[in-house]
Design an enzyme around this catalytic site. Structure first.
Site, PDB file in Angstrom:
ATOM      1  N   ASP A 184      -7.504  -4.500   9.566  1.00 25.95           N
ATOM      2  CA  ASP A 184      -6.717  -3.273   9.708  1.00 25.95           C
ATOM      3  C   ASP A 184      -6.025  -3.277  11.069  1.00 25.95           C
ATOM      4  OD1 ASP A 184      -7.544  -2.486   7.252  1.00 25.95           O
ATOM      5  OD2 ASP A 184      -8.786  -0.814   7.905  1.00 25.95           O
ATOM      6  N   LYS A 230      -9.713  -3.317  -7.615  1.00 24.07           N
ATOM      7  CA  LYS A 230     -10.167  -4.337  -6.670  1.00 24.07           C
ATOM      8  C   LYS A 230     -11.665  -4.212  -6.421  1.00 24.07           C
ATOM      9  CE  LYS A 230      -9.031  -6.073  -2.032  1.00 24.07           C
ATOM     10  NZ  LYS A 230      -8.162  -5.841  -0.857  1.00 24.07           N
ATOM     11  N   HIS A 256      -7.491   5.697   0.517  1.00 25.43           N
ATOM     12  CA  HIS A 256      -8.442   5.525   1.601  1.00 25.43           C
ATOM     13  C   HIS A 256      -7.728   5.560   2.948  1.00 25.43           C
ATOM     14  CE1 HIS A 256      -6.776   1.547   0.731  1.00 25.43           C
ATOM     15  NE2 HIS A 256      -7.113   1.171   1.954  1.00 25.43           N
ATOM     16  N   THR A 278     -11.834 -10.625  -4.429  1.00 26.08           N
ATOM     17  CA  THR A 278     -11.466 -11.228  -3.144  1.00 26.08           C
ATOM     18  C   THR A 278     -12.325 -12.455  -2.845  1.00 26.08           C
ATOM     19  OG1 THR A 278     -13.030  -9.875  -1.902  1.00 26.08           O
ATOM     20  CG2 THR A 278     -10.852  -8.948  -2.280  1.00 26.08           C
ATOM     21  N   HIS A 327     -20.322 -11.787  -0.128  1.00 24.70           N
ATOM     22  CA  HIS A 327     -20.930 -13.098  -0.359  1.00 24.70           C
ATOM     23  C   HIS A 327     -22.096 -13.408   0.558  1.00 24.70           C
ATOM     24  CE1 HIS A 327     -19.009 -14.609   3.325  1.00 24.70           C
ATOM     25  NE2 HIS A 327     -17.980 -13.863   2.974  1.00 24.70           N
ATOM     26  N   GLU A 386     -11.210  -0.673  -2.402  1.00 24.45           N
ATOM     27  CA  GLU A 386     -12.128  -1.379  -3.295  1.00 24.45           C
ATOM     28  C   GLU A 386     -13.101  -0.421  -3.984  1.00 24.45           C
ATOM     29  OE1 GLU A 386     -12.223  -5.539  -0.703  1.00 24.45           O
ATOM     30  OE2 GLU A 386     -13.630  -3.924  -0.240  1.00 24.45           O
ATOM     31  N   GLU A 420      -7.553 -12.585  -4.613  1.00 19.82           N
ATOM     32  CA  GLU A 420      -6.973 -12.410  -3.286  1.00 19.82           C
ATOM     33  C   GLU A 420      -7.804 -13.238  -2.313  1.00 19.82           C
ATOM     34  OE1 GLU A 420      -6.968  -8.341  -2.074  1.00 19.82           O
ATOM     35  OE2 GLU A 420      -5.704  -7.665  -3.736  1.00 19.82           O
ATOM     36  N   ASN A 421      -7.204 -13.615  -1.178  1.00 21.33           N
ATOM     37  CA  ASN A 421      -8.002 -14.182  -0.098  1.00 21.33           C
ATOM     38  C   ASN A 421      -8.464 -13.042   0.803  1.00 21.33           C
ATOM     39  OD1 ASN A 421      -5.116 -14.233   0.322  1.00 21.33           O
ATOM     40  ND2 ASN A 421      -5.481 -15.105   2.346  1.00 21.33           N
ATOM     41  N   ALA A 422      -9.707 -13.121   1.262  1.00 23.57           N
ATOM     42  CA  ALA A 422     -10.288 -12.038   2.049  1.00 23.57           C
ATOM     43  C   ALA A 422      -9.818 -12.064   3.502  1.00 23.57           C
ATOM     44  CB  ALA A 422     -11.810 -12.109   1.996  1.00 23.57           C
ATOM     45  N   LEU A 423      -9.549 -13.272   4.013  1.00 21.88           N
ATOM     46  CA  LEU A 423      -9.127 -13.442   5.402  1.00 21.88           C
ATOM     47  C   LEU A 423      -7.857 -14.277   5.449  1.00 21.88           C
ATOM     48  CD1 LEU A 423     -12.619 -14.267   6.977  1.00 21.88           C
ATOM     49  CD2 LEU A 423     -11.422 -12.071   7.023  1.00 21.88           C
ATOM     50  N   ASP A 447       0.845  -1.195   0.000  1.00 19.66           N
ATOM     51  CA  ASP A 447       0.000   0.000   0.000  1.00 19.66           C
ATOM     52  C   ASP A 447       0.874   1.237   0.000  1.00 19.66           C
ATOM     53  OD1 ASP A 447      -2.999  -0.735   0.512  1.00 19.66           O
ATOM     54  OD2 ASP A 447      -1.856  -2.076   1.826  1.00 19.66           O
TER      55      ASP A 447
END
Length: 587
Positions: free
Chosen positions: A209, A406, A201, A453, A411, A293, A491-494, A161
């Site tokens: 975060d 992104k 952002h 994601t 879901h 995003e 990407e994986n979200a978690l 980032d």
């Protein structure tokens, strides 16, 4: 393992690993140059199918406590460290160096498939606080050791980032690239590619975060003067994560519009790092909303406003958004629709059937007003994306970098008719309408990559009462990108370190969504995230194997057990370096 790496290293007699081994944090020498390869037969797979191997494609990997290469019980990590210290005292012959270097080359290139025959390159997300508020590299020694370990594992590169709130923090047009210049040079030195995220952002308030980096001070001052620059919900709650797209083109930031500020920032980045573009920096991901995003901040976790799996809330109540709504309603010949957003759409933590607007039978979302509003709300988000991605394309044209955007993997309640959480986020996706095809088509017009994601998730792992369906969602997005002929990245979200999640990522990356996927695969995958947990012994072993499998690609004719055995051997080779990274990151 009973003890984590940090504890095991601490159990060693005194001196840090770097002192014993002679590999300092700033060393750029490959670990293979100091580790003598054990005498083993070639581990290239000569078997052409998993059926011939005698086990199924999804067979369980070798037990983490046994090594198929070294035989018998895996040596204790402390013993491995001492062995490493002893080995460096005994110089390798040229033949020995050549042998290990060749093994490292084979590992990185995917086990000898040779040439560019598919496979998905893996990038790893850097810590959010890789650059400090003082514009220096955070935990420099840990960063250096970690990058070296990632490179040794065959990772293609890293994602970092580049925070607007750090670089242009003090005053407009005054950019401090200090920490990023050092971090990018570090990546270059280790031969790692970089996906640079233009992060417009705030950091803080979203899942995962771990630190807080607000928007630039002078931007926050302007929001304080004019709170309508911030996204606003129907109860008047302001969101400081990202500037409202309602003011995208208005000169509200000391004479510049937000889009001009984003463009100037990207142009300054290009000019400052032009010597790295296309070689080290291979991708620019353009931040377009909260968490980077393309979406509205409809489900803010900060202060407990929203909790999973709530439907979220529309973010269109600042004066700039309402002005646009009024104009759209008048143009549609329905001025009475222009004074407010839906007033019956519930609260952040409601479920669809709790509300009149989102309920499945005769819900407001199916009414003429609902269709008008949702078209307007989602089109504004598309227009916002188009403005910024077209600017990025022009700025980075002919530099050799790719542009990506992104999109969030929302879901939950996907199995309902209205798909309420997607609607509040700005994705007009319902049981009767594809909301991702317009996004894919917009990105295709500008040659950008669609980054998505939640590809690690399976439907049955999620709360079934909330009708979560991440697998179905990923499939829909894959089909939309296929129809629009736009590259798809994931990407994986978690954070996930287990083989079950890795297997799901492998399946999703192969894009085996229907009978016509052919040779199509994801163009890249970015792994969340580099931290001490990644370098714990078992997690690292699984990760190295995962990277290798991803690089093999869907057309590989080698059994997974052989891939895992090669990866296991490489884990042993790189163990001291990985221990160094784990210990350094943990402090």
């Amino acid at each position: 393992m009973a003890m984590n790496l940090a504890n095991q290293i601490g159990a060693l007699a005194g001196a840090p690993l770097t002192t014993e081994s002679g590999i300092g944090a700033d060393s750029t020498a490959s670990v293979s140059a100091v580790w003598k390869s054990p005498a083993v037969p070639s581990i290239r797979c000569k078997i052409k199918s998993s059926a011939d191997c005698g086990y199924e494609q999804k067979s369980q990997p070798t037990s983490p406590c046994r090594s198929p290469i070294l035989g018998g019980m895996r040596p204790d990590l402390s013993v491995a460290c001492r062995a490493f210290a002893a080995e460096v005292m005994e110089p390798l012959t040229l033949d020995g160096v050549a042998e290990v270097v060749e093994e490292e080359r084979v590992h990185r290139e995917g086990g000898g498939r040779g040439g560019d025959k598919g496979g998905v390159p893996v990038f790893v997300m850097m810590p959010l606080d890789s650059v400090t508020m003082g514009n220096t590299v955070n935990r420099r020694k840990a960063m250096n050791a970690s990058l070296q370990a990632l490179k040794s594992a065959g990772v293609e590169g890293i994602m970092m980032d580049v925070w607007w709130g750090l670089v242009e923090r003090e005053q407009p047009g005054a950019y401090n690239w200090g920490g990023y210049a050092e971090l990018l040079e570090m990546a270059k030195r280790h031969g790692l590619k970089v996906q640079a995220v233009m992060s417009f952002h705030q950091c803080g308030g979203n899942v995962g975060d771990s630190c807080t980096i607000p928007l630039p001070r002078w931007v926050v001052e302007e929001i304080d003067r004019d709170p309508d620059l911030a996204y606003t919900d129907q109860w008047g709650r302001r969101n400081y994560e990202y500037l409202s797209l309602g003011c995208d083109t208005l000169p509200v930031l000391k004479g510049r519009s937000p889009v001009q500020c984003y463009s100037d920032f990207m142009r300054a980045f290009r000019d400052n790092f032009k010597h790295l573009l296309g070689d080290t920096i291979v991708e620019i991901q353009v931040g377009m909303g909260p968490a980077g995003e393309l979406r509205y901040p409809s489900y803010p976790e900060q202060d407990g406003v929203w909790r999973f799996p709530g439907i979220g809330a529309f973010q269109c109540y600042d004066k700039y958004m309402l002005s646009s709504l009024k104009a759209a309603a008048e143009a549609a010949g329905k001025p009475e629709w222009g004074s407010t957003g839906p007033t019956d759409a519930g609260h952040y933590n409601n479920w669809p059937e709790d509300t009149q607007f989102f309920k499945k039978e005769n819900g407001g979302w199916t009414s003429p007003y609902g269709e008008f509003f949702l078209n307007w709300y989602s089109q504004l988000l598309l227009d916002h994306g188009e403005r910024i991605v077209s600017s990025a394309k022009a700025i980075f044209e002919n530099t050799g970098v790719k542009i990506s955007v992104k999109v969030a993997g929302i879901h939950w309640h996907y199995g309902t008719r209205s798909h309420a959480p997607e609607l509040t986020a700005g994705y007009y996706n319902t049981r009767f309408r594809d909301g991702y095809l317009p996004i894919a088509q917009m990105l295709a017009r500008h040659g950008a990559i669609f980054n998505f994601t939640c590809v690690e998730m399976r439907d049955h792992e999620q709360p079934q009462d909330a009708q979560c369906a991440p697998e179905k969602l990923v499939r829909q997005v894959a089909l939309a990108t296929q129809a629009a002929q736009v590259p798809l990245a994931g990407e994986n979200a978690l954070p996930r370190y287990d083989e079950y999640a890795h297997e799901q990522i492998l399946q999703a990356a192969a894009l085996n969504m229907d009978g016509n996927s052919g040779d199509r695969e994801m163009c890249a995958f970015t792994y969340l995230r580099m931290n001490p947990h990644l370098f714990q012994a078992d997690n690292w072993r699984r990760f190295v194997s995962f990277v290798k499998k991803m690089k093999e690609g869907k057309g590989a004719e080698r059994c997974w057990e052989q891939v895992e055995r090669e990866a296991e051997h490489f884990v042993h080779i790189s163990q001291p370096l990985v221990q160094e990274a784990a210990v350094a990151l943990a402090h």
